[in-house]
Design an enzyme around this catalytic site. Structure first.
Site, mmCIF file in Angstrom:
data_model
loop_
_atom_site.group_PDB
_atom_site.id
_atom_site.type_symbol
_atom_site.label_atom_id
_atom_site.label_comp_id
_atom_site.label_asym_id
_atom_site.label_seq_id
_atom_site.Cartn_x
_atom_site.Cartn_y
_atom_site.Cartn_z
ATOM 1 N N CYS A 36 -39.301 32.016 -36.544
ATOM 2 C CA CYS A 36 -39.364 31.928 -38.187
ATOM 3 C C CYS A 36 -39.412 31.000 -38.861
ATOM 4 C CB CYS A 36 -38.439 33.155 -38.512
ATOM 5 S SG CYS A 36 -36.906 32.966 -38.160
ATOM 6 N N CYS A 53 -33.190 37.505 -35.711
ATOM 7 C CA CYS A 53 -33.215 37.012 -37.110
ATOM 8 C C CYS A 53 -33.113 38.074 -37.928
ATOM 9 C CB CYS A 53 -34.667 36.191 -37.346
ATOM 10 S SG CYS A 53 -34.459 35.232 -38.995
#
Length: 436
Positions: A278, A144
């Site tokens: 996340c 990410c």
């Protein structure tokens, strides 16, 4: 020939430096070079266009405070990477955005929402599902950072800014240099030790003067808070991404950040730290896997005896080193191996079985953040823990290494990133994928 003052180290967070006795200071005498520490204070940032990534959490909120208190007026961005069908998923993204909005308004900064939803699901989710389907242990947060926060965001808006500030607990150092002409003998300049780390040396026509071209290296370095240090999550970013990265709270302890948020009455001051992937918020990771991979019942087998002792709903729900959540009696049981073709999960019995440890293991496709390859003596992490484990690296060619840990390591799993640091666990070289 004068080799003093070849480098200037810039600490790329505002107004703070490393104290005497720290690894950064110890590096000052490496190779006999004199290193000068310069602080990147407000005057260095005045002409920079800065984007702050607000997550709605306490860390990024304090990042904005730290920049604004120096008279800067950065632009704020909230990256939307939430679930595909929000009405079916319990997600905290709405509250995150509310917190980010409150903090940006408090300091008179504009906030823009950047939709990276499609990029996340096309890149990070695909990576995650491909890995777990193959029986590997991925790390979506690592990807990410590379593909979304410093990737897709950069393509959409970040490219318009000089620096991208985040709330990561990490620091950076830059070895800065220029171009000089030196008069010296060819004998001196043919000495490899003296030439390091110059990228190019050109000899003048009269053979008495050498034009020395040396490049700038920026290093990803650890935070003084070993529990919160997040360099392992950044160990796959590219050099150009690190060049634009700014970590204003990377030098702080978590308690300091909390205290600042509380003192300044920031909206997220008392929010709990996010856990896990996340974007998931309150979503269970196994539910996330089940949504995309479904279930595939199989056997749980004791490795030592070959005896079936239970069943599972899909090998992707279990990771090497796992002890809890097996649903087996007479434990404890540790997951020590997976056979994806036969859909078998192998376990060993006991509180500390030998089969749960490995001391030597290969890694492949080593990614060097700034192009510098690691030395033989290193420290490493294979998961997000405070400990840095001493080891030796044996190069195998083509970006592959054999890791020889000083002591056996628990839960070494294929697909994990082995993050490599120097012996003082100060500088991060990068990471490679474990391929047992």
């Amino acid at each position: 020939m004068n080799f003093q003052n070849k480098f200037s180290f810039s600490l790329t967070y505002p107004c703070f430096g490393f104290a005497e006795g720290t690894p950064a200071r110890k590096n000052a005498n490496k190779f006999g070079f004199s290193l000068t520490y310069s602080y990147l204070c407000a005057m260095n940032l005045k002409d920079k266009k800065i984007a702050v990534l607000l997550s709605g959490g306490v860390d990024s909120s304090v990042v904005l405070y730290e920049l604004v208190r120096q008279g800067l007026q950065p632009d704020c961005f909230y990256i939307k990477i939430g679930p595909e069908e929000e009405e079916e998923w319990d997600c905290s993204s709405e509250e995150d955005l509310e917190m980010a909005t409150a903090v940006s308004h408090k300091y008179g900064c504009r906030l823009e929402v950047i939709d990276c939803h499609r990029e996340y699901w096309d890149q990070v989710t695909r990576y995650t599902m491909d890995k777990v389907r193959a029986g590997l242990t991925p790390n979506p947060d690592v990807m990410c950072n590379r593909l979304i926060k410093f990737g897709a965001f950069h393509e959409k808006r970040g490219k318009d800014y000089d620096l991208i500030a985040t709330g990561h607990y990490a620091t950076t150092e830059s070895e800065e240099s220029g171009v000089r002409s030196e008069e010296c003998s060819p004998t001196v300049m043919n000495n490899e030790e003296l030439r390091f780390p110059y990228s190019n040396i050109e000899q003048s026509e009269n053979h008495s003067t050498f034009h020395i071209h040396h490049s700038t290296l920026k290093w990803l370095c650890t935070s003084p808070d070993p529990v919160k240090d997040q360099t392992d999550f950044l160990a796959q970013i590219y050099d150009w991404q690190l060049e634009k990265a700014l970590f204003p709270i990377g030098h702080m302890m978590k308690e300091e950040v909390r205290a600042i948020a509380d003192r300044e009455h920031l909206a997220p001051a008392h929010r709990r730290d996010s856990q896990g992937i996340c974007f998931l918020g309150k979503i269970n990771y196994n539910d996330y896997l089940r949504r995309y991979l479904g279930e595939l019942p199989g056997d749980v087998v004791e490795l030592e005896t070959g005896k079936k002792i239970g069943g599972h709903k899909g090998h992707w729900f279990h990771t090497i080193g796992q002890r809890k959540g097996m649903g087996l009696g007479g434990g404890p049981w540790f997951v020590v191996k997976k056979d994806t073709e036969q859909n078998i999960v192998y376990v060993s019995h006991g509180y500390d079985p030998e089969t749960a440890y490995k001391q030597d293991f290969p890694i492949r496709d080593f990614h060097s953040i700034n192009g510098v390859l690691p030395p033989a003596d290193i420290t490493l992490k294979i998961r997000h823990t405070p400990e840095f484990l001493p080891a030796r690296l044996e190069p195998m060619g083509d970006g592959n290494y054999m890791v020889h840990a000083q002591s056996p390591i628990h839960g070494v799993a294929p697909g994990q990133f082995c993050v490599v640091y120097d012996a003082e666990h100060h500088r991060c070289y990068g990471s490679g994928e474990i391929t047992i």
